[in-house]
Structure formats: C-alpha cells, structure tokens
Design a protein around this motif. Structure first.
Motif, PDB file in Angstrom:
ATOM      1  N   THR A 127     -38.135 -40.744  -7.398  1.00  0.00           N
ATOM      2  CA  THR A 127     -38.713 -39.496  -7.924  1.00  0.00           C
ATOM      3  C   THR A 127     -38.937 -38.472  -6.812  1.00  0.00           C
ATOM      4  OG1 THR A 127     -39.842 -40.809  -9.594  1.00  0.00           O
ATOM      5  CG2 THR A 127     -40.602 -38.549  -9.344  1.00  0.00           C
ATOM      6  N   GLN A 128     -39.426 -38.937  -5.670  1.00  0.00           N
ATOM      7  CA  GLN A 128     -39.828 -38.011  -4.595  1.00  0.00           C
ATOM      8  C   GLN A 128     -38.721 -37.046  -4.148  1.00  0.00           C
ATOM      9  OE1 GLN A 128     -40.380 -39.498  -0.676  1.00  0.00           O
ATOM     10  NE2 GLN A 128     -42.301 -38.373  -0.374  1.00  0.00           N
ATOM     11  N   PRO A 129     -37.507 -37.545  -3.809  1.00  0.00           N
ATOM     12  CA  PRO A 129     -36.470 -36.587  -3.376  1.00  0.00           C
ATOM     13  C   PRO A 129     -36.116 -35.564  -4.460  1.00  0.00           C
ATOM     14  CG  PRO A 129     -35.748 -38.855  -2.999  1.00  0.00           C
ATOM     15  CD  PRO A 129     -37.000 -38.928  -3.790  1.00  0.00           C
ATOM     16  N   GLY A 130     -36.113 -36.031  -5.716  1.00  0.00           N
ATOM     17  CA  GLY A 130     -35.810 -35.125  -6.826  1.00  0.00           C
ATOM     18  C   GLY A 130     -36.893 -34.083  -6.993  1.00  0.00           C
ATOM     19  N   PHE A 131     -38.131 -34.552  -6.858  1.00  0.00           N
ATOM     20  CA  PHE A 131     -39.280 -33.654  -7.017  1.00  0.00           C
ATOM     21  C   PHE A 131     -39.267 -32.574  -5.927  1.00  0.00           C
ATOM     22  CE2 PHE A 131     -43.799 -32.558  -6.725  1.00  0.00           C
ATOM     23  CZ  PHE A 131     -44.073 -32.317  -8.061  1.00  0.00           C
ATOM     24  N   ILE A 132     -39.024 -33.001  -4.692  1.00  0.00           N
ATOM     25  CA  ILE A 132     -38.994 -32.036  -3.575  1.00  0.00           C
ATOM     26  C   ILE A 132     -37.828 -31.052  -3.764  1.00  0.00           C
ATOM     27  CG2 ILE A 132     -38.622 -31.808  -1.067  1.00  0.00           C
ATOM     28  CD1 ILE A 132     -40.108 -34.524  -0.786  1.00  0.00           C
TER      29      ILE A 132
ATOM     30  N   ILE B  53     -30.825 -34.909 -10.531  1.00  0.00           N
ATOM     31  CA  ILE B  53     -30.198 -35.727 -11.588  1.00  0.00           C
ATOM     32  C   ILE B  53     -30.635 -37.181 -11.462  1.00  0.00           C
ATOM     33  CG2 ILE B  53     -27.991 -36.608 -12.468  1.00  0.00           C
ATOM     34  CD1 ILE B  53     -26.744 -33.918 -11.857  1.00  0.00           C
ATOM     35  N   ARG B  54     -30.679 -37.679 -10.232  1.00  0.00           N
ATOM     36  CA  ARG B  54     -31.115 -39.077 -10.032  1.00  0.00           C
ATOM     37  C   ARG B  54     -32.532 -39.284 -10.556  1.00  0.00           C
ATOM     38  NH1 ARG B  54     -29.053 -39.951  -3.901  1.00  0.00           N
ATOM     39  NH2 ARG B  54     -27.039 -40.910  -4.322  1.00  0.00           N
ATOM     40  N   MET B  55     -33.374 -38.273 -10.310  1.00  0.00           N
ATOM     41  CA  MET B  55     -34.763 -38.369 -10.783  1.00  0.00           C
ATOM     42  C   MET B  55     -34.790 -38.471 -12.313  1.00  0.00           C
ATOM     43  SD  MET B  55     -37.950 -35.779 -10.059  1.00  0.00           S
ATOM     44  CE  MET B  55     -37.290 -34.316 -10.842  1.00  0.00           C
ATOM     45  N   GLY B  56     -34.022 -37.608 -12.975  1.00  0.00           N
ATOM     46  CA  GLY B  56     -34.029 -37.590 -14.448  1.00  0.00           C
ATOM     47  C   GLY B  56     -33.355 -38.802 -15.065  1.00  0.00           C
ATOM     48  N   ARG B  57     -32.420 -39.401 -14.317  1.00  0.00           N
ATOM     49  CA  ARG B  57     -31.620 -40.501 -14.865  1.00  0.00           C
ATOM     50  C   ARG B  57     -32.273 -41.871 -14.679  1.00  0.00           C
ATOM     51  NH1 ARG B  57     -26.084 -39.784 -12.509  1.00  0.00           N
ATOM     52  NH2 ARG B  57     -25.460 -38.785 -14.463  1.00  0.00           N
ATOM     53  N   GLN B  58     -33.197 -41.996 -13.731  1.00  0.00           N
ATOM     54  CA  GLN B  58     -33.675 -43.320 -13.322  1.00  0.00           C
ATOM     55  C   GLN B  58     -34.215 -44.169 -14.476  1.00  0.00           C
ATOM     56  OE1 GLN B  58     -37.198 -43.222 -10.754  1.00  0.00           O
ATOM     57  NE2 GLN B  58     -37.389 -41.039 -11.146  1.00  0.00           N
TER      58      GLN B  58
ATOM     59  N   ALA C 211     -37.455 -37.649 -17.844  1.00  0.00           N
ATOM     60  CA  ALA C 211     -36.249 -36.974 -18.346  1.00  0.00           C
ATOM     61  C   ALA C 211     -36.606 -35.569 -18.840  1.00  0.00           C
ATOM     62  CB  ALA C 211     -35.618 -37.785 -19.476  1.00  0.00           C
ATOM     63  N   TYR C 212     -37.710 -35.455 -19.598  1.00  0.00           N
ATOM     64  CA  TYR C 212     -38.157 -34.136 -20.078  1.00  0.00           C
ATOM     65  C   TYR C 212     -38.569 -33.244 -18.911  1.00  0.00           C
ATOM     66  CZ  TYR C 212     -38.045 -34.816 -25.139  1.00  0.00           C
ATOM     67  OH  TYR C 212     -37.619 -34.978 -26.436  1.00  0.00           O
ATOM     68  N   PHE C 213     -39.292 -33.832 -17.959  1.00  0.00           N
ATOM     69  CA  PHE C 213     -39.758 -33.053 -16.805  1.00  0.00           C
ATOM     70  C   PHE C 213     -38.561 -32.461 -16.038  1.00  0.00           C
ATOM     71  CE2 PHE C 213     -40.715 -33.048 -12.209  1.00  0.00           C
ATOM     72  CZ  PHE C 213     -41.729 -32.101 -12.184  1.00  0.00           C
ATOM     73  N   THR C 214     -37.554 -33.291 -15.820  1.00  0.00           N
ATOM     74  CA  THR C 214     -36.356 -32.835 -15.097  1.00  0.00           C
ATOM     75  C   THR C 214     -35.630 -31.742 -15.890  1.00  0.00           C
ATOM     76  OG1 THR C 214     -36.156 -35.103 -14.319  1.00  0.00           O
ATOM     77  CG2 THR C 214     -34.310 -33.673 -13.875  1.00  0.00           C
TER      78      THR C 214
END
Lengths: 262, 263
Positions: B236-241, B220-225, B152-155
């Motif tokens: 995480t991967q799609p959000g990171f890319i 958002i999906r990455m941060g919300r998971q 969440a912090y990273f996002t």
C-alpha cells in the motif's frame, strides 16, 4: 446521367473527400497512434506468451503475431472518418446543395467508398513500414506485404460502407462517432491480440465465430507462413461478403434519403 | 465584514454546488454516462477472456485472469470518469458559462474542487459495475476481504481525482472540447505503460524500465493487491505515496493552467 459524366464526378468528389481527411490531422493521427501504441505495449508485455504450449505458431515474436491485427485495427478505426465526413456534409447542408445539382447520385457513394479504401491503403502502408522499422518480419516478403495492404484496405471500405449507411440514415456525426466502441468490441472479441486456442469458455467460442477472427487468422497465415492464394482468397471472400452487404445497405439508405429529399 | 470561517463555508457550498450540477447533468444526459460504465465492463470481460492464458506466465500470482484484469478495468473506468470534469469545463468554456462563473465571487480552488468532486463521485459507478460483473459473471476472488474492496475504491477515486486535475489543466490551456482527445491520448498512454495488463516479471525490453518507474504502476499494485492476496502496508505504501505525489503535481498543474483561461 451516363457513365461518361459519372466517373469524372466520382473522381472529383473522391478527391474532395480525401483532401478533407488530409486536412484534419486530429481525425487520422489517433488511428495511427493507437495501433502503434498497443503493438509496442503488447509486444513487450506478452513477448513470453509465444512460449506457451498451445501457442499456434513457433519461431515467431509476439510483434510478428500481432502485426496483421494491429494494421486491421488501425484501418477499422480509420474507416469511421469517411462516414463522419459524410455526416458532416449532411449536417452542414452541403449534401442538400449537392443533391440540387446535376451530380450523379451514385458518385456520392462511390466517392466515400473510394476514400475509405484509399485511406485504408495509405494507413496500412505506413503502419507496415513502421512495423518493419521496429523489427517485425513478413515471411512472404513483398507479396505478403501487398496482400496485407490490399486486404486491409478492402476491409476498410467494407466496414466503412456500413458506417456510411448509418451516416446516411442518421445524418449525425455524433451517432457515427459513437459507433467506435462497437468496432473496438469486434476487434477485442477476436483472435486479434491472442490466439483463440488460448481463450477459455464462451469467450473463446464467440471469438471463434467472429468473422474478424477468420480474416485475421488467414491474414496471419500470409504474414507468418508466407503468401498463399488459398489464405488470400478465403480472407478476401469474407471481406467481399461484408462489403456487398454494406454497399447494399448504404445504397438503400441513399435511395431513402433521396426519396425524402425529393 | 465576512469572517474567514464564513468565507470558507461559502466556498465549500460552491464546491458542493458545482459537484451537484455535474451529477445532475450526468443524470439528465445518460449518453454521457453509459459509455463510461459500459466500456470498463467490456474491458474486464474482454481482457479476462482474451488473455485468460497469460496467467500461466511468471509473475501473475493468480490462476484467474479476471483477478488481474478487474483492477485494470476499474482504473481505466476511473481515468475515463476523470475526463468528466474536463468535458463539463470544455463545454462551459465554449458556451461562455465558465466566464460567468469566473465573474462570480468563487475562488479558483473552489471551482476546481467542485469539478474534481464531480469526477470522483462519477468514478464510483463504473468501479461498482466492474466489481459486480467480475464477481457475479466472471467468478473473481477477493482474498483481501473487505479491505481489498476498500483499497480498490480508494485507488479508483484517487486515479479519478488525478486524471480530472490533469485533464482540467489541458482544457484550461486549449479551451475547447477537442482538447479531450489530446488528454485521452496522454492519459491512456500513461496507463498502458505500466503493469496494468502484465506484471513486471513478464514485461521485456524498454517497457520494463518505463513501467518500473511509472508511478501509476505503484498505484495499480495498491488497488490490485486485494484481488491477489492480503492487503499489506508494504504494497500500500508505495502506491499511497505515488498517488499523493500525483495529486500534488496534477493539482499544481491544474491551478497554474487556470491562469491561461484569461489569455
């Protein structure tokens, strides 16, 4: 100063106030854009919410449901413009020059209140036309549309009168602009975007007590179920009380400013 | 003769100094900071309260609206923090201080990095505030555990950096504080046209297609998971890319717009 002179002066100052608004698109464009954006997004995101068991209206789209709230949101955001312009007049000393002229004092206030009303009227009309273009329905037809335009313009003037009081008190555009989040809070903690029946706990309770909820719910009855004098008069009554309180406060602040100036 | 490593060190010091200057200004002018903390807190309270029943619809995969809305409020707060660097630059451009910085031996990259550093550091405050309110007052869950907080912090930091670069590009082009209004309109429109408030399964019509291809959706999906379940690489991967691509794109945009300050 008799009324024979006051009315033309109020008209002139209103004209100046409205022209000032028209010539600042950066001030009015966002107040049209944001309600439309929110309406477009919410209508697509929460379209299935109308199927929830406790949803209070049947056979409506979510766009129909949020129509009055989005128009009210737009005019409330726009209601800050009149007060901001008055604060600018105080900041750049135009108000001092106005006060040193033989202009009627009441016309200063009347001009700003009428510009808030007219701006609300134009804005509500534009928003309703755009909503129609995107498929929103008003069951009561023209009478419901006219009632919605009148009620929202009246509300714009009522809320605007409080903001005008703050502009007179502080003489600061920054302070008036910083009140924008408070309007935002009032709109969100109400039935504007979701029915109170579907809100949980303390939040739903506060939303139920919010006068904006009463205005929105009665306006919604007019737009979804058709025009009714009962709903119209109840909504207008609440707005009248807000306006009377706001006008009394702004009159008091104008008198205070005049006393300081003299 | 100055060696390459000495030059790099001095530019790093410039970046740190610009970041510190921004943070000091924020501390001395609390009026700048209060809205960016209060508004995200209000967002999480208001969205969780207003839309408490929407979690009954398909796709939310949680029974509490706060679990869905907390991540949305965090990212809104981060986007708002991203405006910080732009606001500071616009003020400096208007009062002429920016020209004096440009006349000093500072590389554009060091200058831009310092402004982004300020926005990113600033984003930690609203993120922490939203998390505290969500867990203490609104009874949020974090089944993803510690990793959920980390992601969440990273996002939040990533979004603040992207938005900061994007806003800087606009400010470099328009050179006025009024440009922040334009930046806000574009920034928040992009955020709203995503899965911020509703999952794709619940969205209908044109917005479904826009949200599906909006890179912010993946971020958002990455941060919300972590609020909805375990943190997985698949989410995480799609959000990171997407975040990496957004950073590259907005970085190039800010750097190319920097040339316009001269015009």
């Amino acid at each position: 100063m008799n009324i024979k002179h006051s009315i033309p002066q109020a008209l002139q100052l209103s004209h100046r106030s409205i022209l000032g608004m028209i010539r600042q698109p950066q001030a009015w464009a966002p107040t049209l854009f944001f309600p439309l954006l929110l309406a477009a997004v919410y209508a697509a995101q929460f379209s299935k919410a109308v199927n929830l068991p406790e949803f209070p209206y049947s056979d409506v789209t979510f766009l129909d449901f949020i129509l009055p709230a989005c128009v009210i949101q737009g005019v409330l955001f726009g209601s800050t413009n009149s007060a901001t312009d008055l604060a600018a007049d105080i900041e750049n000393s135009f108000m001092d020059r106005l006060l040193s002229s033989p202009v009627s004092r009441s016309s200063i206030l009347v001009a700003r209140l009428s510009s808030a009303f007219i701006y609300g009227l134009v804005q509500a009309t534009i928003l309703i036309i755009i909503f129609f273009a995107f498929g929103a329905k008003l069951t009561g037809g023209a009478s419901s549309a006219l009632a919605l335009v009148f009620l929202t313009s009246f509300l714009s003037m009522g809320v605007g009168s409080f903001l005008i009081a703050i502009a007179l008190r502080t003489g600061s555009q920054e302070v008036v602009n910083s009140l924008f989040p408070i309007i935002f809070v009032f709109i969100f903690i109400s039935s504007a975007f979701f029915p109170v029946e579907l809100m949980d706990g303390w939040y739903g309770q506060i939303a139920e007590w919010n006068p904006l909820t009463w205005i929105i719910d009665w306006t919604r009855v007019i737009t979804i179920e058709g025009f009714s004098w009962n709903a119209f008069l109840q909504a207008a009554g609440v707005i009248l009380l807000i306006s009377l309180a706001g006008i009394a406060t702004s009159t008091h602040q104008l008198k205070r400013r005049l006393a300081v100036a003299s | 003769m100055i060696s390459a490593s000495t030059k790099q060190t001095s530019q790093l010091q410039v970046t740190v100094a610009i970041t510190k200057r921004g943070l000091m200004r924020m501390r001395r002018l609390p009026s700048l900071m209060i809205p960016s903390i209060i508004m995200p807190i209000f967002f999480v309270v208001a969205f969780s309260g207003s839309f408490s029943s929407v979690v009954q619809l398909d796709g939310y995969s949680t029974d509490k609206a706060v679990n869905w809305m907390a991540a949305w409020a965090i990212l809104q707060g981060s986007a708002f923090s991203g405006l910080g660097g732009g606001g500071l630059t616009a003020t400096d451009l208007e009062n002429g201080f920016f020209d004096r910085m440009r006349a000093a031996p500072i590389t554009p990259s060091a200058l831009i990095s310092g402004l982004v550093g300020y926005s990113v550091t600033r984003a930690v405050l609203p993120t922490t505030a939203v998390l505290i309110v969500s867990f203490v007052a609104l009874d949020a869950d974090m089944p993803g555990g510690l990793l959920g907080f980390v992601i969440a912090y990273f996002t939040a930091i990533g979004i603040a950096a992207v938005m900061s670069l994007f806003v800087l590009g606009i400010v470099f082009t328009m050179k006025t504080l009024k440009s922040l209004a334009v930046a806000q309109v574009v920034m928040f429109s992009t955020m709203f046209l995503s899965v911020g408030q509703a999952p794709l399964e619940a969205i209908q019509g044109w917005l479904y297609h826009v949200a599906k291809y909006n890179p912010i959706t993946h971020v958002i999906r990455m941060g919300r998971q972590g609020f909805l379940g375990d943190v997985t690489w698949a989410e995480t991967q799609p959000g990171f890319i997407s975040l990496a691509l957004l950073l590259i794109g907005s970085g190039l945009w800010a750097r190319s717009c920097y040339q316009k300050v001269d015009i």
